[in-house]
Write a protein that holds these residues in place. Structure first.
Motif, PDB file in Angstrom:
ATOM      1  N   VAL A 165      21.120 -19.152  40.713  1.00 15.65           N
ATOM      2  CA  VAL A 165      20.199 -19.921  41.547  1.00 15.65           C
ATOM      3  C   VAL A 165      19.762 -21.177  40.790  1.00 15.65           C
ATOM      4  CG1 VAL A 165      17.840 -19.929  42.458  1.00 15.65           C
ATOM      5  CG2 VAL A 165      19.371 -18.044  42.996  1.00 15.65           C
ATOM      6  N   ASP A 166      19.752 -22.307  41.498  1.00 13.94           N
ATOM      7  CA  ASP A 166      19.399 -23.635  40.969  1.00 13.94           C
ATOM      8  C   ASP A 166      20.495 -24.247  40.099  1.00 13.94           C
ATOM      9  OD1 ASP A 166      16.960 -23.718  42.276  1.00 13.94           O
ATOM     10  OD2 ASP A 166      15.927 -22.694  40.633  1.00 13.94           O
ATOM     11  N   LEU A 167      21.669 -23.604  40.036  1.00 15.89           N
ATOM     12  CA  LEU A 167      22.820 -24.199  39.370  1.00 15.89           C
ATOM     13  C   LEU A 167      23.768 -24.763  40.426  1.00 15.89           C
ATOM     14  CD1 LEU A 167      23.756 -21.505  36.679  1.00 15.89           C
ATOM     15  CD2 LEU A 167      22.328 -23.544  36.382  1.00 15.89           C
ATOM     16  N   ILE A 196      30.466 -26.558  53.360  1.00 23.39           N
ATOM     17  CA  ILE A 196      31.550 -26.100  52.492  1.00 23.39           C
ATOM     18  C   ILE A 196      31.230 -26.594  51.094  1.00 23.39           C
ATOM     19  CG2 ILE A 196      34.025 -26.161  52.036  1.00 23.39           C
ATOM     20  CD1 ILE A 196      33.309 -24.731  54.630  1.00 23.39           C
ATOM     21  N   PRO A 197      31.006 -25.690  50.132  1.00 24.20           N
ATOM     22  CA  PRO A 197      30.536 -26.114  48.806  1.00 24.20           C
ATOM     23  C   PRO A 197      31.590 -26.879  48.013  1.00 24.20           C
ATOM     24  CG  PRO A 197      31.021 -23.766  48.814  1.00 24.20           C
ATOM     25  CD  PRO A 197      31.143 -24.234  50.227  1.00 24.20           C
ATOM     26  N   ARG A 198      31.103 -27.852  47.259  1.00 21.61           N
ATOM     27  CA  ARG A 198      31.918 -28.591  46.299  1.00 21.61           C
ATOM     28  C   ARG A 198      31.314 -28.393  44.907  1.00 21.61           C
ATOM     29  NH1 ARG A 198      36.838 -29.482  48.358  1.00 21.61           N
ATOM     30  NH2 ARG A 198      36.635 -29.953  50.569  1.00 21.61           N
ATOM     31  N   GLY A 199      31.882 -29.024  43.897  1.00 21.77           N
ATOM     32  CA  GLY A 199      31.417 -28.816  42.532  1.00 21.77           C
ATOM     33  C   GLY A 199      29.960 -29.172  42.315  1.00 21.77           C
ATOM     34  N   ASP A 200      29.447 -30.162  43.064  1.00 23.81           N
ATOM     35  CA  ASP A 200      28.068 -30.598  42.869  1.00 23.81           C
ATOM     36  C   ASP A 200      27.085 -29.917  43.823  1.00 23.81           C
ATOM     37  OD1 ASP A 200      28.998 -31.778  45.152  1.00 23.81           O
ATOM     38  OD2 ASP A 200      28.336 -33.812  44.662  1.00 23.81           O
ATOM     39  N   THR A 201      27.557 -28.965  44.627  1.00 20.79           N
ATOM     40  CA  THR A 201      26.672 -28.243  45.544  1.00 20.79           C
ATOM     41  C   THR A 201      25.830 -27.251  44.764  1.00 20.79           C
ATOM     42  OG1 THR A 201      28.328 -28.410  47.309  1.00 20.79           O
ATOM     43  CG2 THR A 201      26.574 -26.782  47.592  1.00 20.79           C
ATOM     44  N   LYS A 202      24.517 -27.250  45.008  1.00 16.41           N
ATOM     45  CA  LYS A 202      23.604 -26.387  44.259  1.00 16.41           C
ATOM     46  C   LYS A 202      23.290 -25.117  45.061  1.00 16.41           C
ATOM     47  CE  LYS A 202      20.479 -28.196  41.581  1.00 16.41           C
ATOM     48  NZ  LYS A 202      19.253 -28.844  41.015  1.00 16.41           N
ATOM     49  N   PHE A 203      23.185 -23.986  44.362  1.00 17.23           N
ATOM     50  CA  PHE A 203      22.757 -22.721  44.967  1.00 17.23           C
ATOM     51  C   PHE A 203      21.227 -22.649  44.939  1.00 17.23           C
ATOM     52  CE2 PHE A 203      26.929 -21.568  43.081  1.00 17.23           C
ATOM     53  CZ  PHE A 203      27.575 -21.103  44.221  1.00 17.23           C
ATOM     54  N   TYR A 204      20.635 -22.208  46.049  1.00 19.83           N
ATOM     55  CA  TYR A 204      19.189 -21.994  46.116  1.00 19.83           C
ATOM     56  C   TYR A 204      18.897 -20.545  46.489  1.00 19.83           C
ATOM     57  CZ  TYR A 204      18.845 -27.101  46.142  1.00 19.83           C
ATOM     58  OH  TYR A 204      18.946 -28.423  45.815  1.00 19.83           O
ATOM     59  N   LYS A 205      17.730 -20.065  46.114  1.00 20.81           N
ATOM     60  CA  LYS A 205      17.357 -18.702  46.475  1.00 20.81           C
ATOM     61  C   LYS A 205      17.299 -18.558  47.996  1.00 20.81           C
ATOM     62  CE  LYS A 205      12.327 -19.372  46.162  1.00 20.81           C
ATOM     63  NZ  LYS A 205      11.084 -18.943  45.495  1.00 20.81           N
ATOM     64  N   TYR A 222      27.967  -8.338  42.682  1.00 21.09           N
ATOM     65  CA  TYR A 222      26.741  -7.550  42.713  1.00 21.09           C
ATOM     66  C   TYR A 222      25.791  -7.998  41.598  1.00 21.09           C
ATOM     67  CZ  TYR A 222      28.119  -3.997  46.153  1.00 21.09           C
ATOM     68  OH  TYR A 222      28.439  -3.344  47.305  1.00 21.09           O
ATOM     69  N   LYS A 223      26.322  -8.160  40.401  1.00 21.87           N
ATOM     70  CA  LYS A 223      25.482  -8.515  39.245  1.00 21.87           C
ATOM     71  C   LYS A 223      24.926  -9.927  39.360  1.00 21.87           C
ATOM     72  CE  LYS A 223      28.197  -5.552  36.130  1.00 21.87           C
ATOM     73  NZ  LYS A 223      29.144  -5.535  34.987  1.00 21.87           N
ATOM     74  N   LEU A 224      25.795 -10.875  39.697  1.00 24.01           N
ATOM     75  CA  LEU A 224      25.404 -12.274  39.649  1.00 24.01           C
ATOM     76  C   LEU A 224      24.624 -12.738  40.876  1.00 24.01           C
ATOM     77  CD1 LEU A 224      28.615 -13.786  38.050  1.00 24.01           C
ATOM     78  CD2 LEU A 224      26.435 -13.315  36.952  1.00 24.01           C
TER      79      LEU A 224
END
Length: 449
Positions: A165-167, A196-205, A222-224
Motif C-alpha cells: 500500500v502506497d507503493l 489498467i495499472p502501469r509502472g507508476d500506478t500507486k496502490f492504495y488501501k 495472501y501475505k502481501l
C-alpha cells in the motif's frame, strides 16, 4: 457479426444487451410479446415474435447467413431442437443452454457437434463452479482459472496493512523481486473507475485489485495483500435451487459438511433423497431465528442462492453479523455489484454474467480460448492462442504495440503458466492472457489475427 438469440429471458436479454453495445447485428426471438417489447424499447436490436423451432421463422431471420445462434430459452429440449434445426439450415455455430448437468459432464461422449451443437452451457452449473472456486480461495472476492489453474485471475480488496500500500507497481516489484503475479486491473475504493495499472500506478488501501498469478503466487498474494487464508469446512446453503443442489453435491463430494435450508416441504424431501450426505432442513431461512437455531455462527461459509436477490443479500448480511468469514450471494440485478464493497458481502455472483463470459469467446475475433469479465469492473481478461502468422508471433512483449488501456497478463507455454515481462518473446502455440478495457478490445484482437 450476425447473432441470433432465441429466448428473451434474463440470460438472453443480458447477452443481447452486451452484444448490442459492440454494434453486432443481433436478432432476438421469443414467444413472449412483453419481453420482446421491452427489449425492442431498450436495445438497438431486431426482435421477432414467434417460435424459434419454426423453419419458416428461422429462414425469415436469415439463419443461413448467421455467424452464431445462441438458444437460451427456459426449456432445455427446445434449445437443443433449435440448435439442431439451425445447423441444418446453415448457421455457422450454435450454443444451447441446458439445465441437466449430465449433458455438460458427458458432452464429449454424446458427440454433440455431430448433432449440430457446437457448445452447451448451463448458467446454474457455471455459477456452482464459480462458487466452488471462490470457496477454495476463501480470502478472495473473485477468481477465474485458465487451463486448470496454471494461471489464475484473483481479485481482492487491499487491507490497510498490505505491505505494498502506497507503493507504485514498479516500487513494489523492486521491493519484492521474483514474485509470481502481476496486477492487471484496479478499482479505487468508492468509485466505479477501472484502470489498467502501469509502472507508476500507486496502490492504495481498500483498492480492489485484480492479479494474474501462477500456482506458486497464490500464497504470496495472501501475505502481501494483508489477507489470511481460512480453511472452510462447514458450509450453509440457503435455497434448494438448481445451483443450491449442484453446489451441495459438489461440496459433499469434497468432504465438506453441508447444511441446506429449503422452505418448500416437497422440494426439501426431494433434495434429501437426492443428496444423502447433505443435512437438508425444511425451514424458512429468511427468518433470523431459524439461522441462529441452525448455528449459523459456527459456519465457515454462508451461500445464499434463492431466487430472490434481496433475500440473498439480506441473509448474507445476517451471516456477516454472526461473524461468518465467507459470504456469497446470488444476485440477478447487475446494479448490486456496485454495492458489494460498501454493504460488506464478500462476493456477489451473477449467473447471467458468468454465462456471458462463457459465450463471449465465440464473439471475439482471434483464436480465443477463454474469456472472463471482471466482477463490477469495466474490463475483460481474454486468453488468445498465438498462430504462426499473427502479428505478435516471435515478438518481445516490450516491442508489441499494445494499447495503454490493455496489458499482457501472462503466457501459458507447454502447459506452464508464466508471468511474462518485457523481454519475453511470444512464440507460436503460446496462449496469451490480455486484460483490456472495452475501448481497446478491438485493437487487441487485431494483434492475434
Amino acid at each position: 457479426m450476425k447473432v441470433i438469440i432465441a429466448g428473451a429471458g434474463e440470460v438472453g436479454f443480458h447477452l443481447a444487451k452486451l452484444l448490442s453495445y459492440e454494434s453486432h447485428n443481433i436478432v432476438l426471438i421469443d414467444v413472449d410479446k412483453d419481453r420482446l417489447a421491452y427489449a425492442d424499447k431498450n436495445l438497438d436490436i431486431k426482435t421477432i415474435y414467434g417460435d424459434a423451432t419454426s423453419l419458416s421463422l428461422l429462414n425469415s431471420a436469415n439463419v443461413s447467413q448467421t455467424d452464431l445462434l445462441i438458444s437460451v430459452t427456459s426449456s432445455q429440449s427446445t434449445n437443443i431442437t433449435i440448435c439442431v434445426i439451425s445447423k441444418q439450415l446453415g448457421v455457422k455455430k450454435t450454443i444451447a443452454r441446458v439445465s441437466n448437468p449430465e449433458f455438460i459432464d458427458c458432452k464429449d461422449k454424446l458427440n454433440i457437434k455431430q448433432l449440430g451443437i457446437d457448445e452447451m452451457i448451463s448458467p446454474e452449473h457455471l455459477a456452482a463452479e464459480e462458487i466452488m472456486l471462490l470457496l477454495s480461495q476463501s480470502a478472495f472476492i473473485d477468481t477465474y482459472e485458465f487451463d486448470d489453474g496454471v494461471l489464475t485471475m484473483i481479485g481482492l480488496d487491499l487491507s490497510e496493512n498490505a505491505p505494498f500500500v502506497d507503493l507504485t507497481v514498479k516500487e513494489a516489484a523492486d521491493y519484492y523481486p521474483g514474485l509470481h503475479f502481476m496486477p492487471v486491473a484496479i478499482q479505487r475504493h468508492g468509485t466505479q473507475y477501472t484502470l489498467i495499472p502501469r509502472g507508476d500506478t500507486k496502490f492504495y488501501k481498500k483498492d480492489r485489485v485484480y492479479f494474474v498469478t501462477d500456482k506458486s503466487g497464490v500464497d504470496e498474494l495472501y501475505k502481501l495483500s494483508g489477507t489470511h487464508k481460512h480453511q472452510i469446512k462447514n458450509v450453509m446453503i440457503l435455497g434448494g435451487s438448481n445451483i443450491g443442489r449442484s453446489l451441495a453435491q459438489k461440496l459433499c463430494n469434497q468432504k465438506f459438511k453441508v447444511k441446506l435450508i429449503e422452505k418448500d416441504h416437497e422440494k426439501a424431501l426431494e433434495i434429501a433423497d437426492m443428496l444423502p450426505k447433505t443435512l437438508v432442513i425444511n425451514a424458512n431461512g429468511h427468518n433470523v431465528d431459524v439461522l441462529e437455531d441452525e448455528q449459523i455462527s459456527e459456519m465457515d461459509a454462508f451461500i445464499s442462492v434463492t431466487e430472490n436477490s434481496e433475500t440473498n443479500i439480506m441473509s448474507c448480511l445476517v451471516a456477516n453479523s454472526k461473524n461468518v468469514r465467507k459470504t456469497i450471494a446470488l444476485v440477478e440485478n447487475m446494479d448490486y455489484f456496485q454495492l458489494s464493497q460498501s454493504i460488506g458481502i464478500n462476493t456477489l455472483v451473477n449467473k447471467k454474467l458468468i454465462a456471458a463470459n462463457n459465450i463471449f469467446r465465440y464473439i471475439r475475433k482471434g483464436d480465443i480460448v477463454a474469456l472472463t469479465k471482471l466482477n463490477n469492473l469495466n474490463a475483460e481478461l481474454l486468453e488468445f492462442e498465438v498462430k504462426a502468422d499473427c502479428k505478435i508471433c516471435d515478438t518481445k512483449i516490450a516491442d508489441i504495440k499494445i494499447p495503454r488501456t490493455s496489458i499482457i497478463a501472462g503466457v501459458i507455454r507447454d502447459g506452464e503458466g508464466i508471468i511474462a515481462l518485457g523481454d519475453f518473446t511470444i512464440k507460436a502455440g503460446d496462449r496469451v492472457l490480455v486484460c483490456s478495457l472495452p475501448m481497446s478490445i478491438h485493437k487487441v484482437e487485431k494483434l492475434f489475427v
